[in-house]
Motif scaffolding. Structure first.
Motif, short mmCIF file in Angstrom:
data_model
loop_
_atom_site.label_atom_id
_atom_site.label_comp_id
_atom_site.label_asym_id
_atom_site.label_seq_id
_atom_site.Cartn_x
_atom_site.Cartn_y
_atom_site.Cartn_z
N GLY A 16 0.83 -1.21 0.00
CA GLY A 16 0.00 0.00 0.00
C GLY A 16 0.86 1.25 0.00
O GLY A 16 0.59 2.22 -0.72
N LEU A 17 1.92 1.20 0.79
CA LEU A 17 2.86 2.33 0.86
C LEU A 17 3.53 2.51 -0.50
O LEU A 17 3.66 3.63 -1.01
CB LEU A 17 3.90 2.00 1.95
N GLY A 18 3.95 1.38 -1.08
CA GLY A 18 4.63 1.43 -2.37
C GLY A 18 3.79 2.07 -3.45
O GLY A 18 4.30 2.78 -4.33
N GLU A 19 2.48 1.85 -3.36
CA GLU A 19 1.59 2.37 -4.40
C GLU A 19 1.48 3.89 -4.39
O GLU A 19 1.16 4.50 -5.39
CB GLU A 19 0.20 1.72 -4.27
N LEU A 20 1.76 4.50 -3.23
CA LEU A 20 1.61 5.96 -3.19
C LEU A 20 2.94 6.70 -3.27
O LEU A 20 3.01 7.91 -3.10
CB LEU A 20 0.78 6.40 -1.97
N LEU A 21 4.00 5.98 -3.57
CA LEU A 21 5.32 6.63 -3.63
C LEU A 21 5.55 7.31 -4.98
O LEU A 21 4.99 6.91 -5.99
CB LEU A 21 6.42 5.62 -3.34
N ARG A 22 6.39 8.36 -4.93
CA ARG A 22 6.71 9.13 -6.14
C ARG A 22 8.22 9.18 -6.33
O ARG A 22 8.98 8.92 -5.40
CB ARG A 22 6.22 10.57 -5.97
N LEU A 145 -0.11 10.44 3.25
CA LEU A 145 -0.32 9.28 4.12
C LEU A 145 -1.78 9.14 4.53
O LEU A 145 -2.23 8.06 4.90
CB LEU A 145 0.56 9.38 5.37
N ALA A 146 -2.49 10.25 4.47
CA ALA A 146 -3.91 10.21 4.84
C ALA A 146 -4.66 9.22 3.97
O ALA A 146 -5.66 8.62 4.38
CB ALA A 146 -4.53 11.60 4.72
N ALA A 147 -4.15 9.01 2.75
CA ALA A 147 -4.79 8.09 1.82
C ALA A 147 -4.55 6.62 2.18
O ALA A 147 -5.20 5.74 1.64
CB ALA A 147 -4.27 8.36 0.41
N LEU A 148 -3.62 6.41 3.07
CA LEU A 148 -3.22 5.01 3.36
C LEU A 148 -4.25 4.30 4.24
O LEU A 148 -4.62 4.77 5.27
CB LEU A 148 -1.85 5.02 4.03
#
Lengths: 148, 349
Positions: A16-22, A145-148
């Motif tokens: 999940g964390l990986g999906e929001l990384l840039r 992170l709020a999206a996590l």
């Protein structure tokens, strides 16, 4: 504080964390031996969709995993004097174009000044449960992170 | 070179980690094995420090080459080829060896062979146990790698990885557990020694990936490392002394149990008669003992070099180089890079 009951949960959280990384993101992982830093990084790798096994980088200090949405640079900084030495490893990749995950010995994080996400993992006594604490530093980490 | 010609005299250079290894081999005969180690300089850091290693290689290179030539009783101008570890390993450390090898190749006008460190670990067996004219399975275990390989010909250009570690390498687990037990660095020999005075059956540490549905030839040592950490912490919390020798012995047993079961199973499934051990962890006395036991039971012939040739050295690089020369493999270009993550299946660059 996030509680992860099993290694599969750690992996899923990492994904999940990986999906929001840039591109250009820096994650600093701290935690004792066996806390699950590499397991979490494997999840992040899966979230980025990178190729190949994300195994411990200890021996070679750093590994680059490509083939995903963004390259993943996985660093074991235990034996590095500073993060600048990652550049000296001649990884043939720009950190600004990739996601860098640094497994770091506790206490050295203070030397870093840039925007980063600090992830500390601990093992709860006598259980498989891992406790994860996320500390956003600079940038727009808090909103993301709020999206996590 | 035709098979009728005299055997190739090859100088091998190894600098992938903390040992500056220079070997000289004629065919499959070892003539010199000179090693300068910087391990003592790394001990206080608990691991190999890249910058320290690179500098030590640079200082040791020329004197160690000269020492090897003296040992072998040859002149540098006598050699037929220069072989060097091109990867995998520490980038800066590899670079010193590769640069030196290119310089020697250019100055002496000899062909250069940039070879894979892991394949060299397998090939060193030829120096000890002679040629092997059939396929075998190799268990390659070191500080950075843990793999089971099918090797059609030792010293050949092909090998297939049947399985590998999914997280930590076996040698890395030894280092980390040694640190946990306060034994120091490097962990392999220290755990081996402590384990001799311990009871390997005293603590039932987990055998990773040994379930029926787990990948047959993959390894995982991360869970074992965690289990040891938890066991030790529980003791310390209870205010009880940690029985270091028993922990070392039980941990070591868990590692070598899984390694040998899977390696022997691979040899049987692949239908080969020989199992070959290589890499620094193959110097472990309990691994050698248990592998011998289990191979004997299965009717498999075990080939394992003496401990001094299992750890990093230049002789293994020269041994692989000599095989490549004699089988007419094309030399590497003089502009080859050092590749810190050179894939295991790429024997020659």
């Amino acid at each position: 504080m996030i509680e992860l009951a099993t290694p599969a949960d750690t992996h899923a959280f990492g994904r999940g964390l990986g999906e929001l990384l840039r591109a250009g993101d820096l994650l600093v992982l701290t935690g004792p031996l066996g806390a699950g830093k590499t397991a979490l990084t494997q999840g992040i790798g899966a979230g980025l969709g990178v190729r190949g096994p994300v195994v411990s980088p200890t021996f070679v200090i750093a590994r680059v995993h490509r083939g995903g949405r963004l390259p993943l640079v996985h660093v074991d900084a235990y034996r590095l004097g500073s993060l600048d030495e990652v550049d000296d490893l001649d990884l043939d990749i720009e950190v600004t174009d990739s996601v860098t995950v640094v497994e770091w010995g506790a206490g050295l994080v203070d030397r870093l000044s840039e925007s980063r996400l600090e992830v500390s993992i601990s093992r709860r006594e006598d259980t498989e449960v891992r406790q994860v604490l996320l500390k956003p530093v600079g940038g727009d980490w808090a909103e993301r992170l709020a999206a996590l | 070179m035709s098979p009728m010609a005299s055997e190739a005299l090859v100088l091998g250079i190894e600098t992938s980690c903390d040992e500056t290894g220079i070997g000289i081999v004629r065919g499959s005969t070892l003539l010199a094995d000179a090693v300068a180690s910087s391990v003592a300089e790394h001990a206080r850091y608990g691991g190999v420090v890249p910058e320290v290693a690179s500098r030590a290689h640079l200082q040791a290179m020329v004197p160690t080459v000269h020492r090897a030539c003296e040992q072998a009783g040859v002149q540098l101008s006598d050699v037929d080829a220069i072989a060097v570890t091109a990867g995998p390993g520490l980038a800066g450390a590899l670079l010193v060896g590769v640069a030196a090898a290119k310089a020697y190749a250019l100055a002496l006008d000899k062909p250069l062979y940039g070879v894979n460190h892991l394949s060299a670990h397998v090939s060193v067996d030829l120096l000890e146990n002679g040629p092997l004219e059939e396929a075998c399975v190799a268990l390659l275990v070191s500080g950075g790698h843990s793999s089971i390989l099918r090797v059609p010909r030792v010293g050949g250009l092909e090998l297939t990885e049947l399985g590998a570690t999914l997280d930590d390498a076996a040698g890395e687990a030894f280092d980390k557990v040694a640190r946990l037990l306060g034994l120091g660095f490097p962990g392999g020999p220290l755990i081996d020694r402590a384990a001799r005075d311990g009871d390997p059956a005293s603590i039932a540490f987990p055998r990773g990936l040994s379930g029926a549905s787990d990948p047959a030839f993959a390894f995982s040592f991360s869970g074992l490392k965690t289990a040891v950490a938890r066991w030790v912490e529980a003791r310390q919390r209870a205010g009880e002394p940690v029985p270091v020798n028993d922990v070392a012995a039980s941990f070591q047993e868990a590692v070598v149990d899984v390694l040998t079961i899977k390696a022997v199973r691979a040899a049987r499934e692949q239908g080969v008669d020989h199992l070959l051990l290589g890499g620094g962890v193959a110097a472990n006395s309990r691994l050698r003992e248990l592998a011998a036991e289990r191979c004997a039971r299965e009717g498999i012939r075990l080939r394992v070099p003496r401990p001094g040739l299992c750890t990093d050295n230049g002789a293994m690089v020269a041994a692989l180089g000599a095989q490549l020369v004699q089988h007419g493999a094309p030399p590497s270009a003089l502009d080859i890079p050092a590749d810190s993550s050179m894939p295991i299946a790429d024997v020659l660059m």
